[in-house]
Structure formats: C-alpha cells, structure tokens
Design a protein around this motif. Structure first.
Motif, PDB file in Angstrom:
ATOM      1  N   GLN A  10       0.778  -1.319  -0.052  1.00  0.00           N
ATOM      2  CA  GLN A  10       0.186  -0.148   0.007  1.00  0.00           C
ATOM      3  C   GLN A  10       0.833   1.266   0.068  1.00  0.00           C
ATOM      4  OE1 GLN A  10      -2.415   0.374   3.449  1.00  0.00           O
ATOM      5  NE2 GLN A  10      -3.950   1.680   2.218  1.00  0.00           N
ATOM      6  N   CYS A  11       2.013   1.342   0.808  1.00  0.00           N
ATOM      7  CA  CYS A  11       2.742   2.433   0.793  1.00  0.00           C
ATOM      8  C   CYS A  11       3.606   2.595  -0.498  1.00  0.00           C
ATOM      9  CB  CYS A  11       3.897   2.101   1.838  1.00  0.00           C
ATOM     10  SG  CYS A  11       4.958   3.412   2.092  1.00  0.00           S
ATOM     11  N   MET A  12       4.006   1.515  -0.967  1.00  0.00           N
ATOM     12  CA  MET A  12       4.686   1.608  -2.524  1.00  0.00           C
ATOM     13  C   MET A  12       3.727   2.227  -3.545  1.00  0.00           C
ATOM     14  SD  MET A  12       7.922   1.112  -2.074  1.00  0.00           S
ATOM     15  CE  MET A  12       8.380   0.651  -3.684  1.00  0.00           C
ATOM     16  N   HIS A  13       2.441   1.440  -3.468  1.00  0.00           N
ATOM     17  CA  HIS A  13       1.393   1.786  -4.415  1.00  0.00           C
ATOM     18  C   HIS A  13       1.172   3.466  -4.290  1.00  0.00           C
ATOM     19  CE1 HIS A  13      -0.081  -2.422  -4.930  1.00  0.00           C
ATOM     20  NE2 HIS A  13       0.873  -2.354  -5.857  1.00  0.00           N
ATOM     21  N   SER A  14       1.091   3.894  -3.118  1.00  0.00           N
ATOM     22  CA  SER A  14       0.772   5.443  -2.744  1.00  0.00           C
ATOM     23  C   SER A  14       1.918   6.189  -3.493  1.00  0.00           C
ATOM     24  CB  SER A  14       0.818   5.645  -1.370  1.00  0.00           C
ATOM     25  OG  SER A  14       1.938   5.745  -0.797  1.00  0.00           O
ATOM     26  N   SER A  15       3.066   5.641  -3.850  1.00  0.00           N
ATOM     27  CA  SER A  15       4.106   6.171  -4.531  1.00  0.00           C
ATOM     28  C   SER A  15       4.239   5.885  -6.277  1.00  0.00           C
ATOM     29  CB  SER A  15       5.549   5.980  -3.820  1.00  0.00           C
ATOM     30  OG  SER A  15       5.687   6.264  -2.642  1.00  0.00           O
ATOM     31  N   GLY A  16       3.090   5.222  -6.418  1.00  0.00           N
ATOM     32  CA  GLY A  16       3.138   4.781  -7.887  1.00  0.00           C
ATOM     33  C   GLY A  16       4.017   3.758  -8.206  1.00  0.00           C
ATOM     34  N   GLU A  75      11.442   2.132 -16.677  1.00  0.00           N
ATOM     35  CA  GLU A  75      12.455   3.254 -16.589  1.00  0.00           C
ATOM     36  C   GLU A  75      13.006   3.928 -14.919  1.00  0.00           C
ATOM     37  OE1 GLU A  75      14.748   3.973 -18.824  1.00  0.00           O
ATOM     38  OE2 GLU A  75      13.457   2.071 -19.872  1.00  0.00           O
ATOM     39  N   ILE A  76      12.317   3.367 -13.996  1.00  0.00           N
ATOM     40  CA  ILE A  76      12.367   3.681 -12.787  1.00  0.00           C
ATOM     41  C   ILE A  76      13.729   3.724 -12.430  1.00  0.00           C
ATOM     42  CG2 ILE A  76      11.861   3.392 -10.330  1.00  0.00           C
ATOM     43  CD1 ILE A  76       9.560   4.472 -12.002  1.00  0.00           C
ATOM     44  N   ALA A  77      14.638   4.533 -11.770  1.00  0.00           N
ATOM     45  CA  ALA A  77      16.005   4.386 -11.441  1.00  0.00           C
ATOM     46  C   ALA A  77      16.274   3.482 -10.222  1.00  0.00           C
ATOM     47  CB  ALA A  77      16.500   5.685 -11.263  1.00  0.00           C
ATOM     48  N   VAL A  78      17.180   2.644 -10.467  1.00  0.00           N
ATOM     49  CA  VAL A  78      17.217   1.618  -9.424  1.00  0.00           C
ATOM     50  C   VAL A  78      17.500   2.314  -8.090  1.00  0.00           C
ATOM     51  CG1 VAL A  78      18.706  -0.462  -8.333  1.00  0.00           C
ATOM     52  CG2 VAL A  78      18.247  -0.377 -10.652  1.00  0.00           C
ATOM     53  N   ALA A  79      18.279   3.199  -7.878  1.00  0.00           N
ATOM     54  CA  ALA A  79      18.500   3.890  -6.720  1.00  0.00           C
ATOM     55  C   ALA A  79      17.468   4.543  -6.229  1.00  0.00           C
ATOM     56  CB  ALA A  79      19.835   5.041  -6.873  1.00  0.00           C
ATOM     57  N   ALA A  80      16.694   5.083  -6.946  1.00  0.00           N
ATOM     58  CA  ALA A  80      15.187   5.761  -6.280  1.00  0.00           C
ATOM     59  C   ALA A  80      14.153   4.652  -5.732  1.00  0.00           C
ATOM     60  CB  ALA A  80      14.657   6.445  -7.581  1.00  0.00           C
ATOM     61  N   TYR A  81      13.997   3.523  -6.734  1.00  0.00           N
ATOM     62  CA  TYR A  81      13.410   2.347  -6.149  1.00  0.00           C
ATOM     63  C   TYR A  81      13.714   1.796  -4.757  1.00  0.00           C
ATOM     64  CZ  TYR A  81      10.712  -1.984  -6.450  1.00  0.00           C
ATOM     65  OH  TYR A  81      10.082  -2.770  -6.199  1.00  0.00           O
ATOM     66  N   LEU A  82      15.161   1.597  -4.799  1.00  0.00           N
ATOM     67  CA  LEU A  82      15.415   1.017  -3.627  1.00  0.00           C
ATOM     68  C   LEU A  82      15.081   2.350  -2.367  1.00  0.00           C
ATOM     69  CD1 LEU A  82      19.062  -0.381  -4.570  1.00  0.00           C
ATOM     70  CD2 LEU A  82      16.948  -1.666  -3.821  1.00  0.00           C
ATOM     71  N   CYS A  85      11.531   1.911  -1.525  1.00  0.00           N
ATOM     72  CA  CYS A  85      11.418   0.451  -0.879  1.00  0.00           C
ATOM     73  C   CYS A  85      11.599   0.447   0.554  1.00  0.00           C
ATOM     74  CB  CYS A  85      11.940  -0.491  -1.559  1.00  0.00           C
ATOM     75  SG  CYS A  85      11.142  -1.152  -3.036  1.00  0.00           S
ATOM     76  N   ILE A  86      12.908   1.173   0.897  1.00  0.00           N
ATOM     77  CA  ILE A  86      13.308   1.078   2.372  1.00  0.00           C
ATOM     78  C   ILE A  86      12.708   2.058   2.968  1.00  0.00           C
ATOM     79  CG2 ILE A  86      15.533   1.844   3.617  1.00  0.00           C
ATOM     80  CD1 ILE A  86      17.202   0.637   1.346  1.00  0.00           C
ATOM     81  N   SER A  87      12.269   3.333   2.670  1.00  0.00           N
ATOM     82  CA  SER A  87      11.354   4.142   3.162  1.00  0.00           C
ATOM     83  C   SER A  87      10.186   3.697   3.651  1.00  0.00           C
ATOM     84  CB  SER A  87      11.080   5.514   2.294  1.00  0.00           C
ATOM     85  OG  SER A  87      10.366   6.215   3.137  1.00  0.00           O
ATOM     86  N   CYS A  88       9.475   3.210   2.624  1.00  0.00           N
ATOM     87  CA  CYS A  88       8.124   2.337   2.955  1.00  0.00           C
ATOM     88  C   CYS A  88       8.350   1.186   4.089  1.00  0.00           C
ATOM     89  CB  CYS A  88       7.514   1.851   1.591  1.00  0.00           C
ATOM     90  SG  CYS A  88       6.633   3.079   0.843  1.00  0.00           S
ATOM     91  N   MET A  89       9.390   0.286   3.889  1.00  0.00           N
ATOM     92  CA  MET A  89       9.623  -0.545   4.690  1.00  0.00           C
ATOM     93  C   MET A  89       9.724  -0.089   6.113  1.00  0.00           C
ATOM     94  SD  MET A  89      11.819  -3.968   4.090  1.00  0.00           S
ATOM     95  CE  MET A  89      13.463  -3.308   4.902  1.00  0.00           C
ATOM     96  N   ALA A  90      10.447   1.023   6.312  1.00  0.00           N
ATOM     97  CA  ALA A  90      10.655   1.436   7.746  1.00  0.00           C
ATOM     98  C   ALA A  90       9.411   2.388   8.348  1.00  0.00           C
ATOM     99  CB  ALA A  90      11.643   2.724   7.659  1.00  0.00           C
TER     100      ALA A  90
END
Length: 127
Positions: A10-16, A75-82, A85-90
């Motif tokens: 849900q957190c990740m989906h809210s970021s698209g 085309e999402i940058a790997v660094a931005a994706y990681l 993901c880490i932000s939502c996980m926290a």
C-alpha cells in the motif's frame, strides 16, 4: 498475505511503485539485497534503471514473481526504487528494522539509506 506485505504494498502503491509479495521484513530485505547487489555489480550508476538491470541479466537469483514486478517498473532508477522501498519498509515495520539493526542483521546499504532519510536506528527496539 501478511499485514506487513499489505502495508508495504500500500505504501509503495501510494508512490506509484510496485513491490513483489513478501510475508515479512526479512523477505523484503532479501529482495532488496538482491536488487542492490545486481545494481552494484552493474556499476552502481545513479541513472541505471530497472529495465537496464533486466536487460543486462543482472538480477540472477531473483524469483519469477519478483522479476515480473520489476519488469513493470521499466525506466525507474534503481537507486530511487531502493530508496522508496526502504522508506516504506521503515514506515510499516520500524520496530522490526530497529531490532535487525540492534542484532547487526541489517545490510549496510539499508542502514545508510535510513540514516540519510533521518531515521534514528539507535533507539532501543521493542522486543
């Protein structure tokens, strides 16, 4: 599907963004570690995209379900994706993250990202 999985998605989906279905923070960290390792092994360039990792065949060992999710990110940058993901996980499992940190089981790249986001991991985790 676990509460962690539902909340993380849900957190990740809210970021698209999308994430593969995992049951807990440990499975999520394993997925992130695989993506991070592939990114580092491909040079760790800030502009490298998920599509670039996939095209290079760099995501060895990632299961088919996770690859399907990653394939949709293009085309999402790997660094931005990681980072996302880490932000939502926290945001959904901070106490689990703090416990892993306290037990020295949290990967260095996750610690660095969380510290960069201003998350204090040194507070005592609730057992």
């Amino acid at each position: 599907m676990s509460d962690f999985s539902e909340n993380w998605e849900q957190c990740m989906h809210s970021s698209g963004l999308l994430v593969p279905n995992v049951e807990d923070a440990n499975e999520a960290l394993e997925f992130l570690h695989q993506v991070h390792s592939a990114w580092e092994n491909s040079g760790g360039e800030a502009e490298l995209t998920i599509a670039g990792l996939l095209a290079a065949g760099a995501l060895v060992g990632v299961d088919e379900g996770a690859l399907a999710v990653l394939g949709q990110l293009g085309e999402i940058a790997v660094a931005a994706y990681l980072s996302a993901c880490i932000s939502c996980m926290a945001s959904v499992a901070l106490e689990d993250i703090k416990s892993l940190f306290a037990n020295n089981e949290l990967p260095d790249f996750v610690v660095a990202e969380l510290e960069g986001q201003g998350v204090d991991l040194t507070n005592e985790a609730v057992a």
